[in-house]
Structure formats: structure tokens, C-alpha cells
Design a protein around this motif. Structure first.
Motif, PDB file in Angstrom:
ATOM      1  N   ASP A 221       0.821  -1.215   0.000  1.00  0.00           N
ATOM      2  CA  ASP A 221       0.000   0.000   0.000  1.00  0.00           C
ATOM      3  C   ASP A 221       0.855   1.265   0.000  1.00  0.00           C
ATOM      4  N   LEU A 222       2.009   1.180   0.672  1.00  0.00           N
ATOM      5  CA  LEU A 222       2.827   2.388   0.829  1.00  0.00           C
ATOM      6  C   LEU A 222       4.306   2.011   0.815  1.00  0.00           C
ATOM      7  N   VAL A 223       5.077   2.739   0.004  1.00  0.00           N
ATOM      8  CA  VAL A 223       6.537   2.567  -0.036  1.00  0.00           C
ATOM      9  C   VAL A 223       7.166   3.766   0.675  1.00  0.00           C
ATOM     10  N   VAL A 224       8.152   3.498   1.531  1.00  0.00           N
ATOM     11  CA  VAL A 224       8.818   4.573   2.269  1.00  0.00           C
ATOM     12  C   VAL A 224      10.325   4.490   2.022  1.00  0.00           C
ATOM     13  N   PRO A 225      10.836   5.270   1.064  1.00  0.00           N
ATOM     14  CA  PRO A 225      12.279   5.246   0.813  1.00  0.00           C
ATOM     15  C   PRO A 225      13.027   6.024   1.896  1.00  0.00           C
ATOM     16  N   GLY A 226      14.143   5.466   2.391  1.00  0.00           N
ATOM     17  CA  GLY A 226      14.964   6.177   3.383  1.00  0.00           C
ATOM     18  C   GLY A 226      15.973   7.111   2.743  1.00  0.00           C
ATOM     19  N   PRO A 227      16.878   6.601   1.918  1.00  0.00           N
ATOM     20  CA  PRO A 227      17.962   7.435   1.364  1.00  0.00           C
ATOM     21  C   PRO A 227      17.543   8.239   0.140  1.00  0.00           C
ATOM     22  N   GLU A 228      18.393   9.178  -0.264  1.00  0.00           N
ATOM     23  CA  GLU A 228      18.095  10.040  -1.412  1.00  0.00           C
ATOM     24  C   GLU A 228      18.294   9.323  -2.747  1.00  0.00           C
ATOM     25  N   ALA A 229      19.228   8.362  -2.785  1.00  0.00           N
ATOM     26  CA  ALA A 229      19.603   7.803  -4.091  1.00  0.00           C
ATOM     27  C   ALA A 229      18.410   7.218  -4.861  1.00  0.00           C
ATOM     28  N   PRO A 230      17.566   6.383  -4.251  1.00  0.00           N
ATOM     29  CA  PRO A 230      16.422   5.873  -5.021  1.00  0.00           C
ATOM     30  C   PRO A 230      15.431   6.971  -5.416  1.00  0.00           C
ATOM     31  N   LEU A 231      15.343   8.038  -4.626  1.00  0.00           N
ATOM     32  CA  LEU A 231      14.426   9.139  -4.964  1.00  0.00           C
ATOM     33  C   LEU A 231      14.934   9.891  -6.191  1.00  0.00           C
ATOM     34  N   VAL A 232      16.239  10.202  -6.161  1.00  0.00           N
ATOM     35  CA  VAL A 232      16.841  10.910  -7.297  1.00  0.00           C
ATOM     36  C   VAL A 232      16.768  10.018  -8.547  1.00  0.00           C
ATOM     37  N   ALA A 233      16.797   8.697  -8.337  1.00  0.00           N
ATOM     38  CA  ALA A 233      16.715   7.766  -9.472  1.00  0.00           C
ATOM     39  C   ALA A 233      15.269   7.545  -9.936  1.00  0.00           C
ATOM     40  N   GLY A 234      14.288   8.121  -9.234  1.00  0.00           N
ATOM     41  CA  GLY A 234      12.912   8.078  -9.738  1.00  0.00           C
ATOM     42  C   GLY A 234      12.034   6.972  -9.177  1.00  0.00           C
ATOM     43  N   ILE A 235      12.318   6.520  -7.943  1.00  0.00           N
ATOM     44  CA  ILE A 235      11.484   5.425  -7.414  1.00  0.00           C
ATOM     45  C   ILE A 235      10.028   5.866  -7.227  1.00  0.00           C
ATOM     46  N   THR A 236       9.811   7.123  -6.853  1.00  0.00           N
ATOM     47  CA  THR A 236       8.436   7.575  -6.629  1.00  0.00           C
ATOM     48  C   THR A 236       7.663   7.579  -7.945  1.00  0.00           C
ATOM     49  N   ASP A 237       8.292   8.084  -9.013  1.00  0.00           N
ATOM     50  CA  ASP A 237       7.646   8.091 -10.333  1.00  0.00           C
ATOM     51  C   ASP A 237       7.273   6.661 -10.734  1.00  0.00           C
ATOM     52  N   ALA A 238       8.222   5.726 -10.511  1.00  0.00           N
ATOM     53  CA  ALA A 238       7.998   4.344 -10.954  1.00  0.00           C
ATOM     54  C   ALA A 238       6.882   3.679 -10.151  1.00  0.00           C
ATOM     55  N   MET A 239       6.820   3.931  -8.845  1.00  0.00           N
ATOM     56  CA  MET A 239       5.762   3.336  -8.015  1.00  0.00           C
ATOM     57  C   MET A 239       4.414   3.958  -8.376  1.00  0.00           C
ATOM     58  N   GLU A 240       4.395   5.285  -8.508  1.00  0.00           N
ATOM     59  CA  GLU A 240       3.125   5.959  -8.824  1.00  0.00           C
ATOM     60  C   GLU A 240       2.593   5.529 -10.189  1.00  0.00           C
ATOM     61  N   ALA A 241       3.499   5.215 -11.100  1.00  0.00           N
ATOM     62  CA  ALA A 241       3.075   4.799 -12.447  1.00  0.00           C
ATOM     63  C   ALA A 241       2.255   3.507 -12.395  1.00  0.00           C
ATOM     64  N   VAL A 242       2.474   2.696 -11.350  1.00  0.00           N
ATOM     65  CA  VAL A 242       1.677   1.469 -11.228  1.00  0.00           C
ATOM     66  C   VAL A 242       0.656   1.586 -10.091  1.00  0.00           C
ATOM     67  N   GLY A 243       0.416   2.825  -9.655  1.00  0.00           N
ATOM     68  CA  GLY A 243      -0.649   3.067  -8.686  1.00  0.00           C
ATOM     69  C   GLY A 243      -0.290   2.767  -7.243  1.00  0.00           C
ATOM     70  N   ILE A 244       1.006   2.735  -6.919  1.00  0.00           N
ATOM     71  CA  ILE A 244       1.406   2.469  -5.529  1.00  0.00           C
ATOM     72  C   ILE A 244       1.936   3.766  -4.907  1.00  0.00           C
ATOM     73  N   ALA A 245       1.404   4.109  -3.732  1.00  0.00           N
ATOM     74  CA  ALA A 245       1.822   5.348  -3.054  1.00  0.00           C
ATOM     75  C   ALA A 245       3.261   5.221  -2.575  1.00  0.00           C
ATOM     76  N   CYS A 246       4.034   6.286  -2.727  1.00  0.00           N
ATOM     77  CA  CYS A 246       5.444   6.277  -2.310  1.00  0.00           C
ATOM     78  C   CYS A 246       5.712   7.606  -1.626  1.00  0.00           C
ATOM     79  N   CYS A 247       6.102   7.550  -0.351  1.00  0.00           N
ATOM     80  CA  CYS A 247       6.260   8.772   0.430  1.00  0.00           C
ATOM     81  C   CYS A 247       7.632   9.394   0.196  1.00  0.00           C
ATOM     82  N   GLY A 248       7.743  10.078  -0.944  1.00  0.00           N
ATOM     83  CA  GLY A 248       8.985  10.777  -1.274  1.00  0.00           C
ATOM     84  C   GLY A 248       8.737  11.580  -2.516  1.00  0.00           C
ATOM     85  N   PRO A 249       9.632  12.519  -2.820  1.00  0.00           N
ATOM     86  CA  PRO A 249       9.453  13.352  -3.998  1.00  0.00           C
ATOM     87  C   PRO A 249       9.678  12.573  -5.291  1.00  0.00           C
TER      88      PRO A 249
END
Ligand code: AMP
Ligand code: GLY
Length: 421
Positions: free
Chosen positions: A64-92
Motif C-alpha cells: 500500500d505504501l513505499v517509504v524510501p529512506g535514502p536520497e539515491a532511489p528518490l533521485v533515481a525516480g522510485i516515486t515516479d515508478a511506483m506511482e506509475a503502477v498506482g502504488i503510493a510512495c512517500c517521497g518526492p
């Protein structure tokens, strides 16, 4: 709720600990996690930058919810990738994570939003950068524009040092492409504090403030590190000042990010310098700090999980995050040789005794399961011990009492975390 935390440090252990306490949680996973996290969550061996595999895992397990800790996956676009398949990700998103990923981007946001910060100029050309520092003189700060694991900043006391920094970043490419441009800044003087807020694109809720100890040695000596300890609250940065900085720095950044079409969701970490002219922004990070996270979560009274979800849903306006009126002190234990060349593989004893002490939490970072249930050092920063008490003094006593239960000749810590200046 089924939650997937991403990362393997003491910050992520603290996040798992806070989330595991939520009555809303039904299942907690962590990728890749560590032996401490494994006592709270099911650890899955997926690297934090293996975004395609993480997305597949989240889909297969109905996260239901992904919570990334470090910056590297965020800068690499993990939030975009999760949101693209409809999964909430608490990060920019990747675009919004540029607030940390590009110093030039962050400075442009500051200027557009009138956020107080050091005067700055960006250079793509080493000769122009050299001429600038010769003209401006020292002290002066030279920064690689891109991500350099916190090591791309030189606070130069002399023009000579600034010249050497430009040479190493731009000509010798010490940080690779992160150094194809530099930002050169006015040097700010004062006390440094970390202010963290949870943001939903429009609204922001303070998570609190903490002070980090960046140098490896007691009395702020030796090399820069990821952080050797932290404490909260800060006697010289009371809630009234936190609130003022929320209005002066965090909210204007949210307004400007929204105007740019990159609404900022997730944790916004403002590194501030309390100068004689008031608080000024040193940098933004787009995630929890480590070890700031450990002390802030130790002081969090509210359930963090629904707030993280509300940040993703743009519904923070109706939320309130309560903090307990107690102090927390976190001491980082690192392997001998950290930060340059930590020695790995030494055995750590006494962890159970330390963790059982009252008002103490023990968070793992670079640890590995050794033979026969032992724990061995497997990284630079290895453990965080966090003590809570009525005031900083008591929290500090509790943290160090627990540290003293740990038998680990292969490691060390600073002895002055939370000590009066
Ligand atoms: P950063 O990697 O951007 O966090 O910077 C590392 C450290 O350099 C900060 O925590 C500050 O201690 C210092 N620093 C960065 N920018 C400035 C500045 N403009 N003036 C003084 N110190 C700075
Ligand atoms: N402790 C500072 C950071 O996490 O960036």
C-alpha cells in the motif's frame, strides 16, 4: 496496511521501528534491510537502486505504501515508478528530488521564493571559478553541483584551499560528473541545525529539529562523516523558531515547487545556519537525516504511518503530529578507520544487554549476521544507540550507559554527543 521501507541503515531501522508500532500496519517489508531490521520486518534482498525489481515486488505483494529512506532511489525516480503502477510512495518525484540532487536547482528555488540563503554563483568553467575566488577572497565555500555523498563541499579558509578544491572537483573530476559544475558560496557563520517537515505538495507538518555532529572526532575534529550523533530538542532553536523557519523557508519552497509543476511530497530537510542575521538555508535534503531521524522518531508521539500516507494523498491539512516533551540523544558507533577505511568483520558483543536498558533504542546500520548468532561489523557506521530522558543530560547518560554495555574493540564513538558546549 502493507508497507515497504527501502534502505539498510540505522535511519531505516528507526523508520521500521516507528511504523511497526502502528495499529494500521498488517505487514512490513524492508529492502534490503539489515539484521536489526529483520527483527521487525521481512527483509527482501533487493538493492535500493534496482527500481524495476522493487516495483515488481511491491505489485506482487500488494504493497500500500513505499517509504524510501535514502536520497539515491528518490533521485533515481522510485516515486515516479511506483506511482506509475498506482502504488503510493512517500517521497518526492525525480524532478522534485532535484532540491537535493542539484545544488543549482536548490539555489534557483531559493532565489525565486526569496528564501534566505548564502549568496552564490555557478560555474561550468574552471578558469572563471578560479578568477571568482581570487576576486572574492576567503573564507569561501566550493561545492560540486551534483550528488557527491555529502563529500563534495569544501569550506575553504584560504584562497589556496578554494583553488585546490576547484581543481580537484572540476579538473581531476574527483566526484565524476557531479563535478562538471561548481557552486561557489558566501561562507555563513553560526550554529547549524536540521529542521525536518513532512510535506504533501501544499501543506507541511514539522517533524522537529535536531543537531547533527558531522566530524569524526570529539570537539568537532577530524574528517567529515555522514553524522556521528544527534540530539533533540535544541535549547537554542525552540518551537517558536522552528515555526518561524517553517514559514520563512519550508512553505515558500513548497509554493515555488508547486508553481514549477513539481509539487514536493515527502520529507523536506532544511539544513540551516543560525547566523547573526537570522536563520539561512545551507541546503535542502529530500529525506530524513541519519542520525536525525533516530532522535526525531524517538520523540514522536503520534502514529507516523497515517501521516506518511496522508502526505502521499495531499491530505496533511487535517493532521497534527504530536511530539513527546522529552529529549533524545543518539550516539553512532562506527568501525575503526571510519570514514576513510573502516575495518570490517569484527565481532560485536553485548547488544542484547544494551537494547534491554530502560529508555534506550538500538538501531542497526552496517551489521551482518556472523556465525552462531553473533553480529559482525559490515559497514562504516554500524549502530546508533538512542537514549530518551527528561532532559538532554538524562537522555545522554542513558545513551552512553547503553554504549558501555557493548563490547566491541573494533569500533568507536564520539563521547561528546549532547554534551554542553
Ligand atoms: P552539504 O554537503 O551541502 O551538507 O555541506 C556540508 C557542510 O558544509 C554543511 O553541513 C556545512 O557545515 C558546510 N557548509 C555548506 N555550505 C556552507 C556555507 N555557505 N557556509 C558555511 N558552511 C557551509
Ligand atoms: N546527518 C545528515 C544527513 O543525513 O544528511
Amino acid at each position: 496496511m502493507k508497507v515497504l521501507v527501502i534502505g539498510s541503515g540505522a535511519r531505516e531501522h528507526a523508520l521500521c521501528w516507528a511504523i511497526a508500532g502502528s495499529p494500521l500496519l498488517t505487514k512490513l517489508y524492508c529492502a534490503p534491510g539489515n539484521p536489526g531490521i529483520a527483527t521487525l520486518a521481512e527483509c527482501v534482498p533487493i538493492g535500493m537502486l534496482d527500481i524495476a525489481t522493487l516495483v515488481g515486488f511491491a505489485q506482487d505483494n500488494a504493497i500500500d505504501l513505499v517509504v524510501p529512506g535514502p536520497e539515491a532511489p528518490l533521485v533515481a525516480g522510485i516515486t515516479d515508478a511506483m506511482e506509475a503502477v498506482g502504488i503510493a510512495c512517500c517521497g518526492p518525484t525525480r524532478a522534485a528530488a532535484q532540491l537535493e540532487g542539484s545544488k543549482t536547482f536548490a539555489k534557483q528555488v531559493c532565489n525565486a521564493a526569496s528564501i534566505p540563503t548564502a549568496l552564490w554563483e555557478r560555474f561550468d568553467d574552471a578558469a572563471a571559478a578560479l578568477a571568482f575566488v581570487q576576486r572574492r577572497g576567503a573564507p569561501i565555500v566550493v561545492k560540486a553541483d551534483g550528488l557527491a555523498a555529502g563529500k563534495g563541499v569544501v569550506v575553504a579558509a584560504t584562497v589556496q584551499e578554494a583553488i585546490a578544491a576547484i581543481d580537484s572537483i572540476m579538473q581531476q573530476k574527483r566526484f565524476g560528473e557531479a563535478g562538471s559544475a561548481v557552486v561557489i558560496e558566501e561562507c555563513l557563520l553560526g550554529e547549524e541545525v536540521s529542521l525536518l517537515a513532512l510535506c504533501d505538495g501544499t501543506d507541511a507538518l514539522l517533524l522537529g529539529s535536531a543537531q547533527d555532529y558531522k566530524r569524526v572526532g570529539d570537539g568537532d575534529t577530524g574528517a567529515n562523516t555522514g553524522g556521528m550523533g544527534a540530539y533533540s530538542p535544541l535549547p537554542r532553536f525552540p518551537v517558536k523558531l522552528e515555526d518561524a523557519c517553517l514559514e520563512l523557508i519550508i512553505r515558500p519552497a513548497l509554493v515555488e515547487m508547486k508553481r514549477k509543476g513539481m509539487p514536493f511530497r515527502g520529507i523536506l530537510f532544511a539544513g540551516l545556519m543560525l547566523t547573526q542575521e537570522g536563520a539561512k538555508l545551507i541546503e535542502f535534503n529530500v529525506r530524513f537525516g541519519d542520525p536525525e531521524c533516530q532522535v526525531l522518531l524517538a520523540r514522536m508521539q503520534s502514529d507516523l504511518l497515517p501521516a506518511l500516507q496522508a502526505a502521499c494523498d495531499g491530505e496533511l491539512r487535517d493532521f497534527n503530529l504530536r511530539r513527546i516533551d522529552r529529549a533524545a540523544v543518539a550516539v553512532v558507533l562506527a568501525a575503526n578507520g571510519y570514514p576513510e577505511t573502516p575495518t570490517l568483520g569484527s565481532t560485536i558483543n553485548g547488544l542484547d544487554r544494551a537494547a534491554a536498558m530502560p529508555d534506550v533504542s538500538l538501531f542497526h546500520a552496517g551489521t551482518e549476521a556472523g556465525p552462531d548468532g553473533t553480529v559482525v561489523a559490515a559497514g562504516g557506521r554500524v549502530l546508533t544507540i538512542c537514549g530518551v530522558g527528561a532532559d538532554i543530560g538524562q537522555a545522554r547518560e542513558r545513551a552512553y550507559a547503553a554504549v558501555d554495555e557493548i563490547a566491541w574493540p573494533g569500533g568507536f564513538c564520539r563521547r561528546d554527543i549532547g554534551a554542553p558546549p
